[in-house]
Design a protein around this motif. Structure first.
Motif, PDB file in Angstrom:
ATOM      1  N   GLY A   1       0.854  -1.176   0.127  1.00  0.00           N
ATOM      2  CA  GLY A   1      -0.080  -0.158   0.027  1.00  0.00           C
ATOM      3  C   GLY A   1       0.783   1.148  -0.086  1.00  0.00           C
ATOM      4  O   GLY A   1       1.799   1.318   0.567  1.00  0.00           O
ATOM      5  N   CYS A   2       0.433   2.261  -0.692  1.00  0.00           N
ATOM      6  CA  CYS A   2       0.982   3.415  -0.639  1.00  0.00           C
ATOM      7  C   CYS A   2       0.920   4.383   0.420  1.00  0.00           C
ATOM      8  O   CYS A   2      -0.207   4.226   1.294  1.00  0.00           O
ATOM      9  N   GLU A   3       1.500   5.292   0.663  1.00  0.00           N
ATOM     10  CA  GLU A   3       1.419   6.453   1.637  1.00  0.00           C
ATOM     11  C   GLU A   3       1.280   7.698   0.734  1.00  0.00           C
ATOM     12  O   GLU A   3       2.095   8.179  -0.085  1.00  0.00           O
ATOM     13  N   LEU A   4       0.220   8.377   0.894  1.00  0.00           N
ATOM     14  CA  LEU A   4      -0.169   9.701   0.323  1.00  0.00           C
ATOM     15  C   LEU A   4      -0.269  10.738   1.162  1.00  0.00           C
ATOM     16  O   LEU A   4      -1.114  10.785   2.003  1.00  0.00           O
ATOM     17  N   ASP A   5       0.228  11.913   0.888  1.00  0.00           N
ATOM     18  CA  ASP A   5       0.091  13.222   1.940  1.00  0.00           C
ATOM     19  C   ASP A   5       0.053  12.652   3.212  1.00  0.00           C
ATOM     20  O   ASP A   5      -1.019  13.288   4.171  1.00  0.00           O
TER      21      ASP A   5
ATOM     22  N   TYR B   1      -0.888   9.844   4.650  1.00  0.00           N
ATOM     23  CA  TYR B   1      -1.787   8.743   5.162  1.00  0.00           C
ATOM     24  C   TYR B   1      -1.602   7.489   4.522  1.00  0.00           C
ATOM     25  O   TYR B   1      -1.206   7.483   3.047  1.00  0.00           O
ATOM     26  N   ALA B   2      -1.712   6.408   5.039  1.00  0.00           N
ATOM     27  CA  ALA B   2      -1.279   4.957   4.715  1.00  0.00           C
ATOM     28  C   ALA B   2      -2.448   4.370   4.223  1.00  0.00           C
ATOM     29  O   ALA B   2      -3.565   4.496   4.434  1.00  0.00           O
ATOM     30  N   SER B   3      -2.355   3.376   3.231  1.00  0.00           N
ATOM     31  CA  SER B   3      -3.240   2.453   2.794  1.00  0.00           C
ATOM     32  C   SER B   3      -2.468   1.070   2.914  1.00  0.00           C
ATOM     33  O   SER B   3      -1.094   0.781   3.025  1.00  0.00           O
ATOM     34  N   ASP B   4      -3.370   0.031   2.897  1.00  0.00           N
ATOM     35  CA  ASP B   4      -2.813  -1.234   3.186  1.00  0.00           C
ATOM     36  C   ASP B   4      -3.509  -2.395   2.312  1.00  0.00           C
ATOM     37  O   ASP B   4      -4.612  -2.771   3.157  1.00  0.00           O
ATOM     38  N   ILE B   5      -3.275  -2.993   1.368  1.00  0.00           N
ATOM     39  CA  ILE B   5      -3.977  -3.998   0.790  1.00  0.00           C
ATOM     40  C   ILE B   5      -3.122  -5.275   0.474  1.00  0.00           C
ATOM     41  O   ILE B   5      -2.335  -5.352   0.291  1.00  0.00           O
ATOM     42  N   THR B   6      -3.738  -6.420   0.601  1.00  0.00           N
ATOM     43  CA  THR B   6      -3.380  -7.651   0.506  1.00  0.00           C
ATOM     44  C   THR B   6      -4.166  -8.485  -0.494  1.00  0.00           C
ATOM     45  O   THR B   6      -5.436  -8.354  -0.258  1.00  0.00           O
ATOM     46  N   ARG B   7      -3.706  -8.901  -1.717  1.00  0.00           N
ATOM     47  CA  ARG B   7      -4.437  -9.866  -2.295  1.00  0.00           C
ATOM     48  C   ARG B   7      -3.343 -10.988  -2.691  1.00  0.00           C
ATOM     49  O   ARG B   7      -2.179 -11.168  -2.633  1.00  0.00           O
ATOM     50  N   THR B   8      -4.026 -12.216  -3.092  1.00  0.00           N
ATOM     51  CA  THR B   8      -3.224 -13.360  -3.523  1.00  0.00           C
ATOM     52  C   THR B   8      -3.785 -13.967  -4.840  1.00  0.00           C
ATOM     53  O   THR B   8      -4.874 -14.072  -4.849  1.00  0.00           O
ATOM     54  N   TRP B   9      -3.066 -14.227  -5.582  1.00  0.00           N
ATOM     55  CA  TRP B   9      -3.423 -14.928  -6.874  1.00  0.00           C
ATOM     56  C   TRP B   9      -2.472 -15.891  -7.305  1.00  0.00           C
ATOM     57  O   TRP B   9      -1.238 -16.160  -6.882  1.00  0.00           O
ATOM     58  N   PRO B  10      -2.731 -16.756  -8.483  1.00  0.00           N
ATOM     59  CA  PRO B  10      -1.998 -17.778  -8.939  1.00  0.00           C
ATOM     60  C   PRO B  10      -1.055 -17.503  -9.844  1.00  0.00           C
ATOM     61  O   PRO B  10      -1.528 -16.383 -10.829  1.00  0.00           O
ATOM     62  N   ILE B  11       0.114 -17.687  -9.741  1.00  0.00           N
ATOM     63  CA  ILE B  11       1.106 -17.034 -10.821  1.00  0.00           C
ATOM     64  C   ILE B  11       0.841 -17.482 -11.973  1.00  0.00           C
ATOM     65  O   ILE B  11       1.056 -16.702 -12.952  1.00  0.00           O
ATOM     66  N   ASN B  12       0.100 -18.634 -12.424  1.00  0.00           N
ATOM     67  CA  ASN B  12       0.000 -18.896 -13.821  1.00  0.00           C
ATOM     68  C   ASN B  12      -1.446 -18.589 -14.272  1.00  0.00           C
ATOM     69  O   ASN B  12      -1.800 -18.926 -15.189  1.00  0.00           O
ATOM     70  N   GLY B  13      -2.001 -17.751 -13.345  1.00  0.00           N
ATOM     71  CA  GLY B  13      -3.467 -17.228 -13.835  1.00  0.00           C
ATOM     72  C   GLY B  13      -4.638 -18.075 -13.460  1.00  0.00           C
ATOM     73  O   GLY B  13      -5.786 -17.825 -13.688  1.00  0.00           O
ATOM     74  N   ARG B  14      -4.288 -19.584 -13.173  1.00  0.00           N
ATOM     75  CA  ARG B  14      -5.582 -20.285 -12.804  1.00  0.00           C
ATOM     76  C   ARG B  14      -5.346 -21.220 -11.339  1.00  0.00           C
ATOM     77  O   ARG B  14      -4.443 -21.507 -11.185  1.00  0.00           O
TER      78      ARG B  14
END
Ligand code: GLY
Ligand code: MN
Ligand code: MN
Length: 374
Positions: A198-202, A204-217
């Motif tokens: 997540g980025c910090e802007l002016d 303030y923090a943001s905080d995101i997690t996502r998980t995905w398959p490396i090969n797309g399936r």
């Protein structure tokens, strides 16, 4: 900045204007302009701090500051206090009470106003774009740091000044290492990629997690665990709202996760037993969220009078359940090295909550449609 006196006055100490230094280092307001621009009652050159502070502290009943935040500052405050104490014979008294100002400031930080929320929404939007960019750039054979570079590029190109924390780009078995951030492995076909960024802007923090398959399936087992964590997150978000206990989202997530662990053969016994004995902690060992704001793990108490505090409109927090399954003899092999976390940033509203990172793709279908498609 200092707020002092019986009729409280705000005083600012800042650097004086200095055209030569400004040529080298950039613009300075100087006390005169600072007073107008920042709306304080008075502003003084920082060089006058040493002389003015003991005088300002004289005959005041209490002193508020942040002890322990900076050793050098602690020493200065104590020196000023002792200078005031030394004047007792001429009838000037030193503050009797010294308070930690964080008890006031941290509470103020917990509830965001409209201006803060506008920044936090923009930060969330930038981080969402960065996750989409990372999904598109993922494919077997690429290095984790290549994806890290895509995240940082997207943050900066939308004006974010910093990452709010160093991104976790964890592929394969590393997805089960909670604080992995070497980000230097090759991404292998068949594994998952867990990204917490997540980025910090002016400020303030943001905080995101996502998980995905490396090969797309997603494989069958990967999908099972992914859908389980997604359901746990949905339950936690549904439990987030004004008046709900801080712990309610965590309890809701744990119930869903523990049942899934039983269904997958990872935990044995009844749901109540798995929760009460804490068996689920082998695969879900962290809590479901934290305050979010000026810091990624923001200031503010989680308990009041030893009890989890109620949530209030305007508070911002993360909701981030996960499931981390390391290879082990007593674990069905199909689940080995599956680590999934799904994390969003949430604002408590008048009648529930709003997911301010909702633009970040999350369903299996949405993710599969993006991964590897640049
Ligand atoms: N990125 C730190 C956390 O999720 O708490
Ligand atoms: Mn978090
Ligand atoms: Mn995170």
């Amino acid at each position: 900045m200092l707020i002092a006196g019986e009729k409280p006055q705000s005083l600012l100490f800042c650097r004086e204007k200095n055209l030569e230094r400004e040529t080298w280092d950039g613009f300075r307001f100087g006390p005169q302009a600072a007073q107008e621009v920042f709306g304080v009652d008075a502003a003084h050159p920082i060089a006058q701090l040493e002389e003015m502070l003991p005088a300002l502290m004289g005959n005041q009943p209490a002193l508020f500051y942040a002890p322990g935040a900076d050793a050098e500052w602690d020493a200065r405050v104590m020196r000023w206090l002792n200078q005031v104490r030394a004047q007792s014979r001429v009838g000037i008294s030193a503050p009797q009470d010294i308070h930690d100002i964080r008890s006031l400031l941290d509470e103020m930080r917990l509830v965001k106003d409209g201006h803060e929320l506008e920044i936090m929404r923009r930060a969330a939007g930038i981080s969402a774009k960065a996750h989409v960019r990372a999904m598109r750039a993922t494919r077997p054979g690429r290095m984790e740091f290549e994806i890290e570079a895509e995240l940082l590029y997207e943050f900066r190109r939308h004006g974010a000044q910093f990452p709010a924390y160093w991104p976790i780009v964890a592929s394969g078995a590393s997805a089960c290492v909670l604080h992995y951030n070497e980000n230097n492995a090759r991404m292998e076909d068949g594994g998952l990629l867990l990204i917490d960024a997540g980025c910090e802007l002016d400020g303030y923090a943001s905080d995101i997690t996502r998980t995905w398959p490396i090969n797309g399936r997603f494989s069958g087992a990967q999908k099972d665990v992914y859908e389980l964590v997604l359901a746990a997150q949905a339950a936690a978000i549904a439990a987030t709202g004004p008046g709900a206990s801080w712990d309610a989202p965590h309890e809701a997530a744990v119930r869903v996760l523990a049942q899934g662990m039983i269904d997958f053969g990872l935990c044995q016994g009844s749901l109540d037993k798995v929760i009460e004995a804490g068996d689920y902690k082998r695969f879900y060992m962290h809590r479901t969220g934290h305050w979010l704001g000026l810091d990624v793990h923001d200031a503010g108490e989680y308990k009041l009078d030893a009890k989890w505090r109620p949530l209030k409109e305007g508070m911002t927090l993360t909701v981030e359940p996960g499931c981390y399954i390391r290879a082990a003899e007593d674990v069905p092999e199909a689940y080995w090295n599956i680590g999934v976390r799904i994390e969003d940033d949430v604002l408590v509203t008048r009648d529930g909550c709003e997911v301010i990172t909702a633009e970040t793709p999350k369903s299996v279908a949405a993710i599969e449609a993006l991964v590897g498609h640049e």
